[in-house]
Design a protein around this motif. Structure first.
Motif, PDB file in Angstrom:
ATOM      1  N   THR A   1     -21.455  -9.886 -13.522  1.00 38.52           N
ATOM      2  CA  THR A   1     -21.694  -8.656 -12.761  1.00 38.52           C
ATOM      3  C   THR A   1     -20.934  -8.631 -11.430  1.00 38.52           C
ATOM      4  O   THR A   1     -21.539  -8.729 -10.356  1.00 38.52           O
ATOM      5  N   PRO A   2     -19.609  -8.464 -11.462  1.00 36.00           N
ATOM      6  CA  PRO A   2     -18.860  -8.356 -10.206  1.00 36.00           C
ATOM      7  C   PRO A   2     -19.053  -6.994  -9.552  1.00 36.00           C
ATOM      8  O   PRO A   2     -19.537  -6.049 -10.181  1.00 36.00           O
ATOM      9  N   GLU A   3     -18.659  -6.922  -8.289  1.00 38.43           N
ATOM     10  CA  GLU A   3     -18.716  -5.663  -7.539  1.00 38.43           C
ATOM     11  C   GLU A   3     -17.338  -5.396  -6.952  1.00 38.43           C
ATOM     12  O   GLU A   3     -16.694  -6.303  -6.421  1.00 38.43           O
ATOM     13  N   ILE A   4     -16.885  -4.149  -7.057  1.00 42.96           N
ATOM     14  CA  ILE A   4     -15.581  -3.746  -6.532  1.00 42.96           C
ATOM     15  C   ILE A   4     -15.824  -2.828  -5.336  1.00 42.96           C
ATOM     16  O   ILE A   4     -16.521  -1.820  -5.458  1.00 42.96           O
ATOM     17  N   THR A   5     -15.253  -3.191  -4.181  1.00 47.55           N
ATOM     18  CA  THR A   5     -15.348  -2.363  -2.984  1.00 47.55           C
ATOM     19  C   THR A   5     -13.952  -2.186  -2.403  1.00 47.55           C
ATOM     20  O   THR A   5     -13.097  -3.052  -2.555  1.00 47.55           O
ATOM     21  N   GLY A   6     -13.729  -1.065  -1.749  1.00 51.62           N
ATOM     22  CA  GLY A   6     -12.436  -0.848  -1.123  1.00 51.62           C
ATOM     23  C   GLY A   6     -12.300   0.557  -0.602  1.00 51.62           C
ATOM     24  O   GLY A   6     -13.290   1.257  -0.374  1.00 51.62           O
ATOM     25  N   ILE A   7     -11.056   0.969  -0.430  1.00 51.95           N
ATOM     26  CA  ILE A   7     -10.757   2.297   0.092  1.00 51.95           C
ATOM     27  C   ILE A   7      -9.596   2.887  -0.708  1.00 51.95           C
ATOM     28  O   ILE A   7      -8.703   2.169  -1.140  1.00 51.95           O
ATOM     29  N   GLY A   8      -9.663   4.196  -0.906  1.00 50.00           N
ATOM     30  CA  GLY A   8      -8.597   4.911  -1.591  1.00 50.00           C
ATOM     31  C   GLY A   8      -8.036   5.982  -0.691  1.00 50.00           C
ATOM     32  O   GLY A   8      -8.736   6.513   0.181  1.00 50.00           O
ATOM     33  N   GLY A   9      -6.766   6.302  -0.877  1.00 50.26           N
ATOM     34  CA  GLY A   9      -6.150   7.359  -0.101  1.00 50.26           C
ATOM     35  C   GLY A   9      -5.002   7.971  -0.875  1.00 50.26           C
ATOM     36  O   GLY A   9      -4.379   7.308  -1.701  1.00 50.26           O
TER      37      GLY A   9
ATOM     38  N   ILE B   1       0.822  -1.210   0.000  1.00 51.28           N
ATOM     39  CA  ILE B   1       0.000   0.000   0.000  1.00 51.28           C
ATOM     40  C   ILE B   1       0.858   1.263   0.000  1.00 51.28           C
ATOM     41  O   ILE B   1       0.623   2.148  -0.822  1.00 51.28           O
ATOM     42  N   PRO B   2       1.899   1.370   0.878  1.00 54.23           N
ATOM     43  CA  PRO B   2       2.722   2.584   0.787  1.00 54.23           C
ATOM     44  C   PRO B   2       3.390   2.731  -0.571  1.00 54.23           C
ATOM     45  O   PRO B   2       3.552   3.838  -1.065  1.00 54.23           O
ATOM     46  N   LEU B   3       3.774   1.623  -1.216  1.00 59.55           N
ATOM     47  CA  LEU B   3       4.377   1.718  -2.545  1.00 59.55           C
ATOM     48  C   LEU B   3       3.392   2.260  -3.553  1.00 59.55           C
ATOM     49  O   LEU B   3       3.758   3.054  -4.420  1.00 59.55           O
ATOM     50  N   VAL B   4       2.135   1.847  -3.471  1.00 63.70           N
ATOM     51  CA  VAL B   4       1.109   2.358  -4.380  1.00 63.70           C
ATOM     52  C   VAL B   4       0.929   3.848  -4.171  1.00 63.70           C
ATOM     53  O   VAL B   4       0.853   4.619  -5.115  1.00 63.70           O
ATOM     54  N   LEU B   5       0.883   4.274  -2.908  1.00 68.26           N
ATOM     55  CA  LEU B   5       0.702   5.694  -2.626  1.00 68.26           C
ATOM     56  C   LEU B   5       1.893   6.503  -3.111  1.00 68.26           C
ATOM     57  O   LEU B   5       1.723   7.578  -3.688  1.00 68.26           O
TER      58      LEU B   5
ATOM     59  N   GLY C   1      -4.272   6.063  -4.236  1.00 67.99           N
ATOM     60  CA  GLY C   1      -3.909   4.655  -4.232  1.00 67.99           C
ATOM     61  C   GLY C   1      -5.129   3.882  -3.752  1.00 67.99           C
ATOM     62  O   GLY C   1      -5.877   4.364  -2.895  1.00 67.99           O
ATOM     63  N   ILE C   2      -5.368   2.704  -4.297  1.00 63.49           N
ATOM     64  CA  ILE C   2      -6.580   1.938  -4.008  1.00 63.49           C
ATOM     65  C   ILE C   2      -6.225   0.552  -3.492  1.00 63.49           C
ATOM     66  O   ILE C   2      -5.359  -0.121  -4.056  1.00 63.49           O
ATOM     67  N   GLN C   3      -6.912   0.123  -2.440  1.00 63.36           N
ATOM     68  CA  GLN C   3      -6.893  -1.261  -1.982  1.00 63.36           C
ATOM     69  C   GLN C   3      -8.334  -1.730  -2.063  1.00 63.36           C
ATOM     70  O   GLN C   3      -9.220  -1.129  -1.440  1.00 63.36           O
ATOM     71  N   ALA C   4      -8.592  -2.784  -2.854  1.00 61.90           N
ATOM     72  CA  ALA C   4      -9.980  -3.176  -3.110  1.00 61.90           C
ATOM     73  C   ALA C   4     -10.115  -4.693  -3.221  1.00 61.90           C
ATOM     74  O   ALA C   4      -9.125  -5.421  -3.311  1.00 61.90           O
ATOM     75  N   GLN C   5     -11.370  -5.113  -3.229  1.00 60.79           N
ATOM     76  CA  GLN C   5     -11.728  -6.499  -3.492  1.00 60.79           C
ATOM     77  C   GLN C   5     -12.749  -6.501  -4.617  1.00 60.79           C
ATOM     78  O   GLN C   5     -13.643  -5.659  -4.643  1.00 60.79           O
TER      79      GLN C   5
ATOM     80  N   LEU D   1      -5.015  -4.046  -6.078  1.00 66.63           N
ATOM     81  CA  LEU D   1      -4.372  -2.775  -5.752  1.00 66.63           C
ATOM     82  C   LEU D   1      -4.316  -1.941  -7.018  1.00 66.63           C
ATOM     83  O   LEU D   1      -4.253  -2.487  -8.122  1.00 66.63           O
ATOM     84  N   GLY D   2      -4.338  -0.630  -6.865  1.00 63.57           N
ATOM     85  CA  GLY D   2      -4.260   0.209  -8.049  1.00 63.57           C
ATOM     86  C   GLY D   2      -4.324   1.677  -7.724  1.00 63.57           C
ATOM     87  O   GLY D   2      -4.046   2.093  -6.599  1.00 63.57           O
ATOM     88  N   VAL D   3      -4.718   2.459  -8.725  1.00 66.93           N
ATOM     89  CA  VAL D   3      -4.768   3.912  -8.599  1.00 66.93           C
ATOM     90  C   VAL D   3      -5.999   4.460  -9.315  1.00 66.93           C
ATOM     91  O   VAL D   3      -6.558   3.819 -10.202  1.00 66.93           O
TER      92      VAL D   3
END
Length: 148
Positions: free
Chosen positions: A68-76, A5-9, A84-88, A99-101
């Motif tokens: 029809t998938p669903e993506i949930t997570g948090i960005g910061g 996560i810190p690397l993504v940010l 930066g995004i951490q999601a499922q 992980l992504g942006v």
């Protein structure tokens, strides 16, 4: 996965000059190495519902689908637009950690295991491409649709 996560940010931060003036170095009160999604100045919950209507398996003709998938997570991040995004991604068959942006309303996520690597790209208007690359084979499945 928390160390990623810190690397993504950090990858979403603007480039900084290599040399700093002595007083500029002293002014840095928050080291960027300690920035995480949880401690970022801007945080946002992520929820995207996807509807894929076309499925393409390797070199076979594409067919219609109702995936029809669903993506949930948090960005910061340091700004509201670039996070930066951490999601499922939850599907009927599995749940995939991603992980992504984001940049504005666009989003790019990747994750999964070595056996099955997942990548999803969502444009500003919601047009979406999702691929799964399987190591066994190898072969790929692509989906075309939207995520809003």
């Amino acid at each position: 996965m928390r160390w990623i996560i810190p690397l993504v940010l950090i990858s979403t931060l603007p480039a900084v000059a290599q040399e700093k003036a002595p007083d500029a170095a002293a002014a840095d009160s928050t080291p960027q190495q300690n920035l995480t999604i949880e401690t970022a100045p801007y945080r946002k919950d992520i929820l995207r519902r996807c509807e894929f209507v076309t499925e393409c398996v390797e070199n076979e003709p594409c067919t219609e689908t109702e995936f029809t998938p669903e993506i949930t997570g948090i960005g910061g991040g340091l700004s509201a637009d670039d996070l930066g995004i951490q999601a499922q991604m939850v599907t009927d068959a599995e749940t995939v950690e991603l992980l992504g942006v984001t940049s504005g309303k666009s989003m790019s996520l990747a994750g999964g295991t070595f056996a099955a690597r997942h990548m999803i790209t969502i444009t500003e208007n919601g047009a979406t491409r999702y691929t799964v690359h399987y190591a066994d084979g190898p072969f790929v499945i692509s989906y075309l649709g939207t995520c809003n």
